[in-house]
Each structure stands twice: as structure tokens, then as C-alpha cells.
Design an enzyme around this catalytic site. Structure first.
Site, mmCIF file in Angstrom:
data_model
loop_
_atom_site.group_PDB
_atom_site.id
_atom_site.type_symbol
_atom_site.label_atom_id
_atom_site.label_comp_id
_atom_site.label_asym_id
_atom_site.label_seq_id
_atom_site.Cartn_x
_atom_site.Cartn_y
_atom_site.Cartn_z
ATOM 1 C CG ASP A 107 -7.527 -0.389 -2.342
ATOM 2 O OD1 ASP A 107 -7.370 -0.390 -3.625
ATOM 3 O OD2 ASP A 107 -7.941 0.574 -1.466
ATOM 4 C CG ASN A 136 -1.632 -1.155 1.182
ATOM 5 O OD1 ASN A 136 -1.583 -1.965 2.012
ATOM 6 N ND2 ASN A 136 -2.743 -1.447 0.243
ATOM 7 C CB ILE A 138 0.344 6.139 2.278
ATOM 8 C CG1 ILE A 138 1.722 6.828 2.587
ATOM 9 C CG2 ILE A 138 -0.414 5.409 3.096
ATOM 10 C CD1 ILE A 138 1.790 7.486 3.801
ATOM 11 C CB CYS A 139 -2.891 2.846 -1.235
ATOM 12 S SG CYS A 139 -4.879 2.658 -1.869
ATOM 13 C CG LEU A 140 -4.850 4.858 5.555
ATOM 14 C CD1 LEU A 140 -5.231 3.474 5.619
ATOM 15 C CD2 LEU A 140 -3.977 5.536 6.558
#
Length: 157
Positions: free
Chosen positions: A126, A86, A93-95
Site C-alpha cells: 500500500d 509509505n 504518511i500513508c498509515l
């Protein structure tokens, strides 16, 4: 009071609150020489969580606040390289709470806690880096081995 002035007040309050307690990270305003230059740019350090391949690592994250904070999320960027599904090679950052799930009631401290939780429990469904997400799901041993190696190489001081 302008939007930027309100944002400045909120940012200063969060900085003061976070500096006044012992926590899992250290935080400060970006400086030039000995002068604090911009309350809208922070440098923070988070520590690799116990029980993960990141344990022992010290990860630098840059935080940049928009002028309309807290109505828009700050941008968090890993400056320390990390092997994670992520987090990509640019440090993005994928959050969800850093994007479309951000609300003004969230704080930098809550976001850092969420980033720390993401290190402990990646979301391979994801991924920002699909091949690392696949490896996490299909070859956890190899993922852990590579993440540990990168942590030792890039995040040990």
C-alpha cells in the site's frame, strides 16, 4: 464548553503526559521567539529504529491538530526527507490510523509509535510512492542502501 476548548484540553493533557516520561521521541509546541504560540501545532522528533536503514537518523515531524480533535486525526508531516514507500516527498504518511482508522481513543503517542513501527516495517503493498514500494519488494539491498544514504544525508545532525 466549545469543541475547540475540549480539543485544547485534550491536547494539553497529551502534551503533559508525553513530556513527563522518557520516550523514543521529543515533543514540543511550535514557538515564535520564546513564546509558545499554538497548542494545535507541535514539532516532534523521532529516531530511526534499530535494525533499519534509518538507524541513527533524527526525523522531524510536524503535527497539526484539527479543532475537533480527538474526533478527527491530527495531520502528521515529515519535515525531514526520508526514502520510504509509505512517505512521499511532501512528507505525507500513508498509515491507516492517521486517516480512516483513527478513533478518539488513539493519542499522538500511539500514532508516533505506529509511525516508528512503519519505519521498521514498511508496507510496500500500500505504497504512497509506488516505485519505492516496488524496489522494497524486488531489490531490498538497493532499497536499504538508498534509505541509508538518505538518512545519512538528511537526518543526521
Amino acid at each position: 464548553m466549545s469543541v475547540k476548548a475540549r480539543a485544547t484540553q485534550r491536547i494539553q493533557k497529551e502534551l503533559k503526559d508525553m513530556k513527563s516520561k522518557h520516550s523514543l521521541y521529543s515533543i514540543g509546541i511550535e514557538t515564535k521567539g520564546t513564546e509558545e504560540t499554538n497548542v494545535f501545532k507541535w514539532k516532534t522528533t523521532i529516531y530511526g529504529p534499530q535494525g533499519t536503514p534509518y538507524v541513527g537518523g533524527i526525523f522531524q515531524i510536524r503535527i497539526e491538530f484539527p479543532n475537533d480533535y480527538p474526533f478527527k486525526p491530527p495531520k502528521f508531516t515529515f519535515e525531514t526527507r526520508i526514502y520510504h514507500p509509505n512517505i512521499n516527498s511532501n512528507g505525507s504518511i500513508c498509515l491507516d490510523i492517521l486517516k480512516d482508522k483513527w478513533t478518539p481513543s488513539l493519542t499522538v503517542e500511539k500514532a508516533l509509535l505506529s509511525i516508528s513501527a512503519l519505519l521498521a516495517a514498511p508496507n510496500p503493498d500500500d505504497p504512497l510512492v509506488p516505485e519505492i514500494g516496488e524496489q522494497f519488494k524486488n531489490d531490498r539491498f538497493k532499497f536499504d542502501q538508498t534509505a541509508r544514504k538518505w538518512t545519512e544525508q538528511y537526518a543526521y545532525n
